[in-house]
Scaffold this motif. Structure first.
Motif, short mmCIF file in Angstrom:
data_model
loop_
_atom_site.label_atom_id
_atom_site.label_comp_id
_atom_site.label_asym_id
_atom_site.label_seq_id
_atom_site.Cartn_x
_atom_site.Cartn_y
_atom_site.Cartn_z
N LEU A 266 -15.25 -41.76 27.12
CA LEU A 266 -15.19 -40.56 27.31
C LEU A 266 -16.36 -39.65 26.67
CD1 LEU A 266 -12.26 -38.89 25.26
CD2 LEU A 266 -13.18 -41.34 24.87
N ALA A 267 -16.53 -38.47 26.90
CA ALA A 267 -17.61 -37.52 26.08
C ALA A 267 -17.25 -37.78 24.67
CB ALA A 267 -17.79 -36.35 26.76
N ASN A 268 -18.26 -37.84 23.85
CA ASN A 268 -18.10 -37.88 22.29
C ASN A 268 -17.42 -36.51 21.77
OD1 ASN A 268 -19.44 -40.37 21.96
ND2 ASN A 268 -21.16 -39.69 21.92
N LYS A 269 -17.66 -35.34 22.52
CA LYS A 269 -17.06 -34.17 22.10
C LYS A 269 -15.53 -34.03 22.48
CE LYS A 269 -18.39 -31.39 26.23
NZ LYS A 269 -17.07 -31.47 26.83
N ASP A 270 -15.22 -34.80 23.45
CA ASP A 270 -13.94 -34.72 23.71
C ASP A 270 -13.10 -36.03 22.95
OD1 ASP A 270 -14.26 -33.07 25.90
OD2 ASP A 270 -14.52 -34.54 27.38
N TRP A 271 -13.72 -36.96 22.44
CA TRP A 271 -13.32 -37.76 21.51
C TRP A 271 -12.86 -37.25 20.36
CZ3 TRP A 271 -10.14 -41.58 21.01
CH2 TRP A 271 -10.04 -42.21 19.86
N ASP A 272 -13.95 -36.29 19.68
CA ASP A 272 -13.59 -35.59 18.53
C ASP A 272 -12.49 -34.74 18.62
OD1 ASP A 272 -15.79 -36.86 17.11
OD2 ASP A 272 -17.09 -35.28 17.65
N THR A 273 -12.44 -34.00 19.80
CA THR A 273 -11.30 -33.09 19.95
C THR A 273 -9.96 -33.78 19.89
OG1 THR A 273 -12.46 -31.76 21.72
CG2 THR A 273 -9.90 -31.77 21.82
N ILE A 274 -9.85 -35.02 20.47
CA ILE A 274 -8.60 -35.80 20.46
C ILE A 274 -8.42 -36.53 18.77
CG2 ILE A 274 -7.77 -38.03 20.96
CD1 ILE A 274 -8.88 -38.02 23.68
N ARG A 275 -9.49 -36.86 18.10
CA ARG A 275 -9.28 -37.29 16.78
C ARG A 275 -8.82 -36.15 15.97
NH1 ARG A 275 -13.09 -38.97 13.71
NH2 ARG A 275 -14.82 -37.95 14.53
#
Length: 528
Positions: A40-49
């Motif tokens: 997934l997009a890195n920014k979306d992964w940061d959102t999840i984290r």
């Protein structure tokens, strides 16, 4: 051009087929690890984290009317399971306070996030737990297997190697999501009503607190209300009212420790007031605490214990003793020890050896009266003057609240029969005994948490399902050690378990169920 379009359509259809060459059974191997690749997009992964739940938000008073929506949001990504690709899935964080993590979060995958037809044998939601509280990695894998072996419906579980954007996150547990495919497999139907409970119970006024996962909510919610009423029971013949006048003292030393529970103790210098004692820093118990017995100044950040004494009269002892069960009803936060004419008759989160500085052994939130059968102590009563003495206990001096309200009555209400009208007790005893045997301190019977219950249309009763089993096989709760109010193998915080365990025949049924499980399913060599 038309040939090219035809080839593209054929290729797309072929790709769609290959995406689904995996069955539901393939997701739960017991002899290998699943290979899970997520992108997934890195920014979306940061959102999840970095999305988080916090206690203040989760425990708002309004949760009794409706579950608090989690702060986790889905983002779009892609997942492959053992090389089988599923594009355009929804991915979000999952979990409560104990399993939150910003480096390797637990994950929920929604297969039909974009393509509504994308699923695996009807399953559209996948659950990957990070094992943050399960360093052994064995709790979920073994406990769910034991529940299932004993005949208590539980999810299946497998191990999975999880990689996100080419970064290996370690071994997760893939737990079968409790939805229609699970219900169909375990109950033979999926047309009932399913609820999830997260730190909630069947308290008066809390029927809206359970999260409806599927099925007709109006039917299920009405059944929940009826169960709540059954657990509350009916009023009996009141001997000592919850509005009775008594005496109270906040101990500052042990000068009265050996005598204050006795009938002839002189309490004339203690505070007089109406039943309902403690304090409230915020909101919650203020309506149950009488003005005279509001001890915020004396207790908050000062001490953990409170002594209460209530006198009552018995005119005709033989007649009274023959009229029904002797029942002590308590609203308490966090613990209490009760004495009848100097004899200890009940302990709730109370240590075995008490003194003026004692504190509760576990936290407990008062939601209404809880019923304790003290009929075995009828012989402690006497004609004329009698005394109910209670030591109220808090878990710590900095606690934001404390409460004791007591009522003593004769009552022949049949809790077992009433509860059995709405809960399948054959199923519940196995579920309850398994939680006790496995040390499930964060489940329904021990912490009113981590459970599903299903209104099975074939029985028209609720069946309980374990969830969140990432910290089992432990002797004590991580929320605080147990007192001596029950055996280690009996969890009685959940209201259904608590009420049943007050009844001798139900205690025997519990012991028989536990012994059956030990004799037939607890094979240590196989477990090892």
């Amino acid at each position: 051009m038309s040939i090219l379009i035809l080839l593209m359509v054929i290729s797309a259809n072929a790709q769609f087929e290959t995406q689904h060459q995996i069955t539901l059974d393939d997701l739960f191997p017991t002899d290998r690890l699943l290979d899970i690749q997520i992108s997934l997009a890195n920014k979306d992964w940061d959102t999840i984290r970095f999305q988080q739940r916090d206690i203040e938000t989760e425990f708002q008073e309004k949760r009794k009317f409706k579950p608090i929506a989690p702060p986790y949001t889905y983002v779009e990504g892609r997942i492959t399971i053992d090389g089988v690709a599923f594009p355009q899935v929804g991915i979000r964080k999952k979990g409560f306070i104990g399993s939150q993590d910003s480096t390797r979060p637990s994950l929920k995958i929604k297969l039909n996030y974009v393509n509504t037809k994308q699923q695996i044998d009807g399953l559209t939601s996948l659950t990957f737990n990070n094992n943050k509280q399960d360093h052994s990695l064995m709790s979920q894998f073994m406990s769910y297997a034991l529940f299932n072996a004993a005949g208590s419906p539980a999810p299946r579980c497998a191990y999975a190697k999880v990689t996100v954007n080419s970064r290996y996150l370690g071994v997760y547990c893939h737990v079968e999501t409790v939805r229609r495919p699970f219900l169909k497999r375990k109950f033979g139907n999926d047309q009932g009503v399913l609820y999830e409970g997260t730190v909630v119970d069947f308290f008066p006024g809390w029927s809206g607190s359970f999260e409806n996962k599927l099925g007709q909510d109006d039917i299920g919610r009405q059944k929940i209300k009826q169960l709540i009423q059954a657990i509350q029971g009916e009023d009996g013949q009141v001997i000592l009212s919850s509005k009775a006048i008594g005496r109270a003292w906040v101990p500052t030393d042990g000068r009265y420790d050996q005598r204050w529970q006795e009938l002839d103790f002189d309490d004339s210098n203690w505070t007089m007031g109406q039943n309902g004692a403690g304090y409230e820093q915020n909101r919650g118990y203020q309506d149950w605490i009488s003005p005279e017995f509001d001890f915020k100044t004396e207790m908050y950040n000062q001490t953990n214990s409170l002594y209460l004494r209530f006198l009552f009269d018995i005119d005709n002892l033989p007649q009274m003793a023959s009229q029904g069960k002797l029942v002590l009803k308590l609203k308490y936060d966090d613990g209490a020890a009760a004495y009848l004419n100097g004899h200890r008759v009940a302990s709730l989160n109370a240590p075995p050896n008490l003194n003026w500085a004692s504190k509760a052994t576990a936290s407990h939130e008062a939601m209404g009266f809880e019923w304790v059968d003290i009929s075995a102590h009828k012989d402690k009563l006497r004609p004329g003057k009698n005394l109910l003495a209670i030591q109220g206990l808090n878990t710590g001096t900095g606690s934001s609240d404390m409460l004791i309200v007591a009522q003593l009555e004769l009552n022949n209400y049949d809790y077992r029969q009433a509860i059995s009208e709405f809960v399948d007790l054959d199923s519940f005893y196995t579920f309850w005994a398994m939680e006790g045997l496995l040390g499930f301190w964060d489940g329904y019977s021990a912490n009113r948490n981590n459970f599903f219950f299903y209104l099975n249309p074939e029985t028209n009763k609720f069946h309980f399902i374990p969830w969140g089993a990432d910290c089992l096989f432990e002797k004590f709760s991580r929320l605080g050690e147990r007192g001596e109010q029950g055996l280690l193998s009996v969890k009685t915080q959940g209201l259904i378990a608590h009420q049943l365990y007050q009844i001798e025949s139900c205690r025997q049924r519990y012991a028989q169920t536990m012994q059956h499980i030990l004799d037939n399913y607890w094979a240590e060599d196989k477990l090892l």
